[in-house]
Write an enzyme that holds these catalytic residues in place. Structure first.
Site: not given
Lengths: 358, 358
Positions: B77, B269
């Protein structure tokens, strides 16, 4: 009808208004169907439109051959004229005569057309007052002829997407294009650093020298753009807040990688005929914004109020007058030799803009 | 030092403030290195941090397993905590005790953490007042536990990029995701039509039925998105002004084709792990704008002034209270059975969100 056939030209000459000092004819590069410009364009002797109350008779002086003109004739452009049409969408002309209700122009004025499609590859045209913008006559003819597309595109892209301050940097590919050269010069005048990406080529150093002499701070090839040495460059100049993209494909993705957090990339051309490809992470974690720009549409949006357009043109003319903005390298070609200009403008790695002179 | 070794716990118990009603320990899902969550997470009995003057002791009630939590543990991430760290970044807790200088919260209040990384997969945490937001207690626990990421993302994307009016439409892919379901419901409450793109699957009709029951106006598969029949759909609903993209690759390019002139696509996303590919013409001639959105960053930008954040949370709670916004389909899993929740949340086509309950 046969009876009058031979009489008509004489009759037309007889009926021509006394005020019309120029002949009511125009030599024009006309196409009746879309296709390869060299095949479909024909130099025709046409009757000029009536002046009417609102018309402006413009004698064209010079008009460039732009890539969009070629695409428009080929029929591949997003905006196409009704056929038959006259080629060309940019240029400078001189007002010869005005209709009785025309107030903002007078004979002798230099004008540039602001509508597209317009048809500038002709000796004479009758256009509406609202479709013309008067420009100062104290700038070189070739600057005037190439003012309304490339320098305007460069100006708007530098002005409208990011608030750039002196010392900020921008990056652009196709930096040797007409727009690219204008970007270099306008940015230099504003104290904005430019990182200019070009394709490698045999005479690379010559081109680097030319762009540097225009005010380019850094010139890199597309290959260099991918190398870790770019990090050294960014020790000298801040990461760009704005990227100007005229290529597409890998060149664009590589350029985007160097943009600042929250930066903007503006796409105004797609010379590589490949799409723009962006990693998802650039949007989410780097918050980059991707926009597009099309000068033709921008101008159409100004029809109600021409203040921004006039202001921009005057600013650009001021830069030209001060020697901070020059015309691109040009080759002047007489209108009748248009085939030479077409051929030269479609050759790869052409760095000289073909200008038809009337 | 050896002399006091056995005495220490007793001493600590003796020195504990009298007001501390809960044990000074916490069960927490901790990882000491990045890797596959099932392997690196361990349920540990930890000492809770000291309350201090500014701390808030929160007893966590429920916390979901979100995709970003998994990526954070995997180390992939964009935002990573110092290690060792407690997993989880969303959830709802109840205030047990407050430091003497805490003014905006009191024991019994429900709170959600607004910082990330935070570590919500634990029974007890001591957090700063400024990192918590009080929410009304009149909403279901599972709604509260899943409020601060997906519904907030949906809300901001609908609010911040295009000015949408009732009757306007938006299009989104991954429409059955947590964000997707929130988009459907918030848009329906605002009178905005939704075109929802999902992947084809064995139980397609069941999913279509579920999304429709949430308020989805149109549900199409990615295959249908490419077919000319889409033109029939746009006889019933206007072309979308806004596209919300959580996928990337072909799904995104196909979705972009249906967007309105001058429309905006927001990428939040990249489930397909493929970039976003855009034809150059979409930028130049259609004037589409591509932006990104990351809720974590948006919240970080509100640290100076929480008014917009508070306003959004109260608006969302109001929608929940009125029954217009529900929690996604959830499966409650006791904290100690976290392996079951992890496994279920990483399975493809999972439509049920795993919620750890403490």
């Amino acid at each position: 009808m046969g009876l009058f056939r031979g009489v008509r030209p004489l009759l037309a000459a007889f009926l021509r208004p006394l005020s019309a000092s120029a002949p009511a004819r125009s030599l024009a590069l006309v196409y009746e169907r879309h296709g390869e410009p060299a095949r479909v364009l024909q130099l025709k002797d046409q009757e000029r439109a009536e002046l009417g109350h609102f018309g402006v008779h413009v004698k064209m002086l010079a008009a460039p051959v732009n890539p969009a003109d070629i695409n428009m004739i080929q029929g591949t452009y997003a905006l196409l004229p009704d056929l038959p049409a006259v080629g060309g969408n940019e240029g400078v002309g001189q007002v010869v005569e005005i209709g009785s209700h025309v107030t903002s122009l007078k004979p002798g004025d230099w004008v540039i057309p602001i509508d597209a499609p317009v048809g500038t590859w002709r000796t004479d045209a009758v256009l509406s007052e609202g479709s013309l913008l008067k420009i100062p006559r104290n700038i070189p003819l070739l600057c005037a002829a190439t003012l309304s597309v490339n320098p305007c595109t460069a100006y708007r892209m530098l002005a409208d997407f990011e608030t750039l301050e002196p010392g900020d940097s921008i990056i652009q590919n196709a930096a040797n294009s007409g727009v690219g050269q204008a970007v270099i010069q306008i940015a230099a005048a504003l104290g904005i650093k430019t990182i200019n990406v070009i394709r490698d080529r045999p005479n690379l150093q010559e081109l680097v020298h030319r762009l540097t002499s225009l005010g380019a701070d850094h010139v890199v090839t597309e290959e260099m753009l991918r190398k870790p040495e770019m990090n050294d460059l960014f020790k000298k100049v801040p990461k760009p807040r704005l990227a100007l993209n005229c290529v597409g494909g890998r060149s664009t993705t590589d350029m985007l990688r160097h943009i600042q957090q929250k930066g903007t990339m503006v796409t105004y051309g797609g010379m590589a005929k490949q799409p723009v490809t962006v990693p998802v992470s650039a949007f989410i974690f780097k918050d980059v914004k991707l926009h597009g720009f099309w000068m033709t549409q921008w101008k159409k949006n100004q029809t109600q109020n021409k203040d921004r357009l006039t202001g921009m043109i005057l600013n650009l003319c001021d830069l030209i007058h001060k020697g901070q903005l020059t015309a691109p390298v040009c080759t002047e070609v007489p209108l009748k030799d248009y085939q030479i200009a077409l051929e030269a403008s479609m050759r790869p790695f052409t760095s000289s803009k073909q200008i038809l002179v009337m």
